[in-house]
Each structure stands twice: as C-alpha cells, then as structure tokens.
Scaffold this motif. Structure first.
Motif, PDB file in Angstrom:
ATOM      1  N   ARG A 225       0.842  -1.206   0.000  1.00 39.89           N
ATOM      2  CA  ARG A 225       0.000   0.000   0.000  1.00 39.89           C
ATOM      3  C   ARG A 225       0.871   1.248   0.000  1.00 39.89           C
ATOM      4  NH1 ARG A 225      -5.063   0.161   0.515  1.00 39.89           N
ATOM      5  NH2 ARG A 225      -6.280  -1.674   0.991  1.00 39.89           N
ATOM      6  N   GLY A 226       0.407   2.267  -0.711  1.00 30.98           N
ATOM      7  CA  GLY A 226       1.099   3.543  -0.753  1.00 30.98           C
ATOM      8  C   GLY A 226       0.092   4.674  -0.655  1.00 30.98           C
ATOM      9  N   ALA A 227       0.391   5.768  -1.329  1.00 38.65           N
ATOM     10  CA  ALA A 227      -0.509   6.933  -1.326  1.00 38.65           C
ATOM     11  C   ALA A 227      -1.863   6.530  -1.910  1.00 38.65           C
ATOM     12  CB  ALA A 227       0.103   8.065  -2.143  1.00 38.65           C
ATOM     13  N   GLN A 228      -2.924   6.830  -1.195  1.00 41.67           N
ATOM     14  CA  GLN A 228      -4.255   6.421  -1.614  1.00 41.67           C
ATOM     15  C   GLN A 228      -4.893   7.465  -2.535  1.00 41.67           C
ATOM     16  OE1 GLN A 228      -5.590   3.264  -0.803  1.00 41.67           O
ATOM     17  NE2 GLN A 228      -3.418   3.135  -0.318  1.00 41.67           N
ATOM     18  N   ARG A 229      -5.438   6.979  -3.646  1.00 42.77           N
ATOM     19  CA  ARG A 229      -6.165   7.803  -4.609  1.00 42.77           C
ATOM     20  C   ARG A 229      -7.426   7.043  -5.012  1.00 42.77           C
ATOM     21  NH1 ARG A 229      -0.713   8.332  -6.301  1.00 42.77           N
ATOM     22  NH2 ARG A 229      -0.038  10.477  -6.474  1.00 42.77           N
ATOM     23  N   TRP A 230      -8.368   7.759  -5.559  1.00 43.65           N
ATOM     24  CA  TRP A 230      -9.547   7.094  -6.103  1.00 43.65           C
ATOM     25  C   TRP A 230      -9.154   6.311  -7.343  1.00 43.65           C
ATOM     26  CZ3 TRP A 230     -14.530  10.517  -6.328  1.00 43.65           C
ATOM     27  CH2 TRP A 230     -14.943  10.826  -5.037  1.00 43.65           C
ATOM     28  N   SER A 231      -9.759   5.153  -7.530  1.00 48.03           N
ATOM     29  CA  SER A 231      -9.507   4.369  -8.741  1.00 48.03           C
ATOM     30  C   SER A 231     -10.083   5.115  -9.941  1.00 48.03           C
ATOM     31  CB  SER A 231     -10.157   2.990  -8.633  1.00 48.03           C
ATOM     32  OG  SER A 231     -11.569   3.113  -8.692  1.00 48.03           O
ATOM     33  N   LEU A 232      -9.572   4.810 -11.126  1.00 47.03           N
ATOM     34  CA  LEU A 232     -10.092   5.452 -12.342  1.00 47.03           C
ATOM     35  C   LEU A 232     -11.564   5.136 -12.549  1.00 47.03           C
ATOM     36  CD1 LEU A 232      -7.277   5.203 -15.028  1.00 47.03           C
ATOM     37  CD2 LEU A 232      -8.211   7.236 -13.963  1.00 47.03           C
ATOM     38  N   GLU A 233     -11.978   3.911 -12.237  1.00 44.84           N
ATOM     39  CA  GLU A 233     -13.388   3.561 -12.397  1.00 44.84           C
ATOM     40  C   GLU A 233     -14.271   4.453 -11.531  1.00 44.84           C
ATOM     41  OE1 GLU A 233     -10.953   1.323 -12.076  1.00 44.84           O
ATOM     42  OE2 GLU A 233     -11.175  -0.064 -13.743  1.00 44.84           O
ATOM     43  N   ARG A 234     -13.837   4.719 -10.315  1.00 48.40           N
ATOM     44  CA  ARG A 234     -14.606   5.576  -9.421  1.00 48.40           C
ATOM     45  C   ARG A 234     -14.628   7.014  -9.939  1.00 48.40           C
ATOM     46  NH1 ARG A 234     -13.452   6.360  -2.939  1.00 48.40           N
ATOM     47  NH2 ARG A 234     -15.370   7.500  -2.477  1.00 48.40           N
ATOM     48  N   GLN A 235     -13.498   7.480 -10.459  1.00 49.74           N
ATOM     49  CA  GLN A 235     -13.434   8.823 -11.027  1.00 49.74           C
ATOM     50  C   GLN A 235     -14.343   8.953 -12.248  1.00 49.74           C
ATOM     51  OE1 GLN A 235      -9.430  10.498 -11.480  1.00 49.74           O
ATOM     52  NE2 GLN A 235      -8.705   8.908 -10.085  1.00 49.74           N
ATOM     53  N   VAL A 236     -14.394   7.909 -13.071  1.00 51.77           N
ATOM     54  CA  VAL A 236     -15.274   7.929 -14.248  1.00 51.77           C
ATOM     55  C   VAL A 236     -16.730   8.011 -13.808  1.00 51.77           C
ATOM     56  CG1 VAL A 236     -16.147   6.519 -16.176  1.00 51.77           C
ATOM     57  CG2 VAL A 236     -13.686   6.804 -15.833  1.00 51.77           C
ATOM     58  N   ARG A 237     -17.109   7.236 -12.805  1.00 48.59           N
ATOM     59  CA  ARG A 237     -18.497   7.287 -12.312  1.00 48.59           C
ATOM     60  C   ARG A 237     -18.844   8.676 -11.797  1.00 48.59           C
ATOM     61  NH1 ARG A 237     -17.028   2.272  -9.829  1.00 48.59           N
ATOM     62  NH2 ARG A 237     -17.082   3.274  -7.804  1.00 48.59           N
ATOM     63  N   LEU A 238     -17.914   9.305 -11.057  1.00 48.57           N
ATOM     64  CA  LEU A 238     -18.160  10.654 -10.543  1.00 48.57           C
ATOM     65  C   LEU A 238     -18.295  11.653 -11.692  1.00 48.57           C
ATOM     66  CD1 LEU A 238     -18.380  12.703  -8.213  1.00 48.57           C
ATOM     67  CD2 LEU A 238     -15.900  12.959  -8.350  1.00 48.57           C
ATOM     68  N   ALA A 239     -17.381  11.619 -12.656  1.00 45.80           N
ATOM     69  CA  ALA A 239     -17.420  12.566 -13.775  1.00 45.80           C
ATOM     70  C   ALA A 239     -18.684  12.374 -14.607  1.00 45.80           C
ATOM     71  CB  ALA A 239     -16.175  12.411 -14.639  1.00 45.80           C
ATOM     72  N   ALA A 240     -19.012  11.126 -14.951  1.00 48.23           N
ATOM     73  CA  ALA A 240     -20.198  10.867 -15.765  1.00 48.23           C
ATOM     74  C   ALA A 240     -21.468  11.279 -15.030  1.00 48.23           C
ATOM     75  CB  ALA A 240     -20.260   9.387 -16.151  1.00 48.23           C
ATOM     76  N   GLY A 241     -21.569  10.907 -13.758  1.00 44.33           N
ATOM     77  CA  GLY A 241     -22.750  11.283 -12.978  1.00 44.33           C
ATOM     78  C   GLY A 241     -22.888  12.784 -12.836  1.00 44.33           C
ATOM     79  N   SER A 242     -21.780  13.468 -12.626  1.00 41.24           N
ATOM     80  CA  SER A 242     -21.813  14.928 -12.486  1.00 41.24           C
ATOM     81  C   SER A 242     -22.228  15.602 -13.789  1.00 41.24           C
ATOM     82  CB  SER A 242     -20.435  15.457 -12.058  1.00 41.24           C
ATOM     83  OG  SER A 242     -20.089  14.946 -10.798  1.00 41.24           O
ATOM     84  N   LEU A 243     -21.719  15.096 -14.913  1.00 43.95           N
ATOM     85  CA  LEU A 243     -22.086  15.682 -16.206  1.00 43.95           C
ATOM     86  C   LEU A 243     -23.558  15.430 -16.543  1.00 43.95           C
ATOM     87  CD1 LEU A 243     -18.860  14.861 -18.243  1.00 43.95           C
ATOM     88  CD2 LEU A 243     -19.678  17.133 -17.563  1.00 43.95           C
ATOM     89  N   VAL A 244     -24.070  14.248 -16.220  1.00 43.88           N
ATOM     90  CA  VAL A 244     -25.491  13.970 -16.446  1.00 43.88           C
ATOM     91  C   VAL A 244     -26.347  14.888 -15.580  1.00 43.88           C
ATOM     92  CG1 VAL A 244     -27.324  12.249 -16.106  1.00 43.88           C
ATOM     93  CG2 VAL A 244     -25.189  11.606 -17.242  1.00 43.88           C
ATOM     94  N   LEU A 245     -25.988  15.024 -14.306  1.00 45.85           N
ATOM     95  CA  LEU A 245     -26.728  15.912 -13.409  1.00 45.85           C
ATOM     96  C   LEU A 245     -26.679  17.357 -13.894  1.00 45.85           C
ATOM     97  CD1 LEU A 245     -28.336  16.203 -10.794  1.00 45.85           C
ATOM     98  CD2 LEU A 245     -26.166  16.437  -9.571  1.00 45.85           C
ATOM     99  N   ALA A 246     -25.496  17.811 -14.317  1.00 52.45           N
ATOM    100  CA  ALA A 246     -25.358  19.178 -14.833  1.00 52.45           C
ATOM    101  C   ALA A 246     -26.218  19.373 -16.083  1.00 52.45           C
ATOM    102  CB  ALA A 246     -23.898  19.474 -15.142  1.00 52.45           C
ATOM    103  N   GLY A 247     -26.257  18.360 -16.942  1.00 45.82           N
ATOM    104  CA  GLY A 247     -27.080  18.447 -18.144  1.00 45.82           C
ATOM    105  C   GLY A 247     -28.559  18.531 -17.817  1.00 45.82           C
ATOM    106  N   MET A 248     -29.003  17.746 -16.853  1.00 47.41           N
ATOM    107  CA  MET A 248     -30.420  17.776 -16.470  1.00 47.41           C
ATOM    108  C   MET A 248     -30.778  19.108 -15.818  1.00 47.41           C
ATOM    109  SD  MET A 248     -31.018  13.867 -15.151  1.00 47.41           S
ATOM    110  CE  MET A 248     -32.661  14.272 -14.581  1.00 47.41           C
TER     111      MET A 248
END
Length: 196
Positions: free
Chosen positions: A112-135
């Motif tokens: 274990r080292g420096a903790q970051r969000w996984s790319l999959e989690r980042q994609v879910r956040l970005a996609a969800g945020s863009l859908v919400l912003a669009g709505m």
C-alpha cells in the motif's frame, strides 16, 4: 517447478496466490496507471501502464519469456493488454479476474502507498456529475443543455459495447493521477527480468 498452462486465459485470486508461491517463472504485470499502482499493488509485480504497453507491445513481448499474469483494477484493462500482447506474439498471458482488489480480499500479499480514487470511481463521478449538470442546465438554462446528459449516456453505451473508456483515458492524464516517477518505455522494459 511445473510449468503453467499457456491455454489458461483467466485466473482467480486464490489460484494466483498459489501460482506466486509455486512458480519462480511467473511475472505479474500491472497495467494500471502509475498512480493506481503506487496506491496498491501486488508485491513483486511490475508496472507497465496500458497505454505504454499498447505502444511498445512488440518490445515487451520479446522481453517476456515467462508466463505473464496481467492485472488491473477489475480485469478489463488487463484483458485489453492480453489482446495487444497476443497480437505481438506473446501467447502465455493470463488475466487476474477481479483485479488487485480481489487479490487483496483473498489474502494476497500487497503493498500500500498513497491512496487515490480508482479510475473507475473517477469515471463514475465525472459521468454522474455531467449527467446531473445536463439535467439541471436543461431545466434552469435551456432545454438544449439537457443534450449533455444524452451525450454522456451515448458515450457510456459506446464504452460498454467497445469495452473501452475514453473518459478513463482522459482522467488518467490528469495531474492528480500522475506520480513523480511515471514509467517510460525504457524504464518499464528494463525493470522486467531479462529473457533467457
């Protein structure tokens, strides 16, 4: 030492733990970004991020004369790496199903080292945020802004059908997903055990 079966295309975490204990001719190749690798990786594994592997698959295939187990966060990028290495002539590559988290959950030896969000989690956040912003933009600004939500939905559908992720590739290049020691083609290849 018995040799591993080249025809085996996938391995689960408990079986990989046994392989690591029994075989010294095994290379575990982590194809996640350097930042993901830094956060958590299988002890003794080597990091060659998927974009780098894709660009230099021929050189890597020549260097990898042993059985290779490809790992990532879930198995998707590792599957893409296997396909690329197979195209370059390396036929003895296996994918860890469930990725590094499954290996850790099975009691595997991880670092274990420096903790970051996984790319999959980042994609879910970005996609969800863009859908919400669009709505919200469609309701508050102009109905045309809601087309953003449709575009993201179309992109996610395309991503699923092609088993690729353009948004993940873009996010992987962001500064928070980089490390001070990003691997280069030369450093990635040189870290691997010599053929022979």
């Amino acid at each position: 030492m018995t040799s591993l079966t080249p025809a085996l295309t996938d391995v689960d975490a408990p079986a990989l733990r046994e392989w690591i204990d029994r075989h010294d001719d095994l290379i575990v190749l982590d194809v996640r970004s350097a930042a993901e690798f830094e956060g958590l990786h299988i002890k003794g594994s080597y990091n060659v991020p998927l974009p780098l592997l894709s660009e230099h698959a021929d050189e890597l295939a020549q260097r990898l004369d042993r059985h290779v187990v490809l790992v990532c966060q879930s198995g998707v990028r590792a599957g893409q790496a296997r396909h690329r290495l197979n195209t370059a002539g390396l036929e003895k590559a296996t994918v860890l199903t469930g990725g590094v988290p499954a290996f850790e959950a099975a009691g595997g030896d991880v670092v274990r080292g420096a903790q970051r969000w996984s790319l999959e989690r980042q994609v879910r956040l970005a996609a969800g945020s863009l859908v919400l912003a669009g709505m919200l933009g469609g309701k508050l600004v102009s109905p045309k802004v809601s087309m953003l939500a449709g575009a993201i939905g179309a992109g996610l559908s395309f991503s699923a059908v092609t088993n690729t992720c353009a948004m993940g590739n873009v996010l992987a290049r962001m500064p928070w997903n980089r490390t001070a020691s990003e691997p280069t083609a030369q450093s990635a290849i040189q870290q691997l055990p010599s053929a022979g």
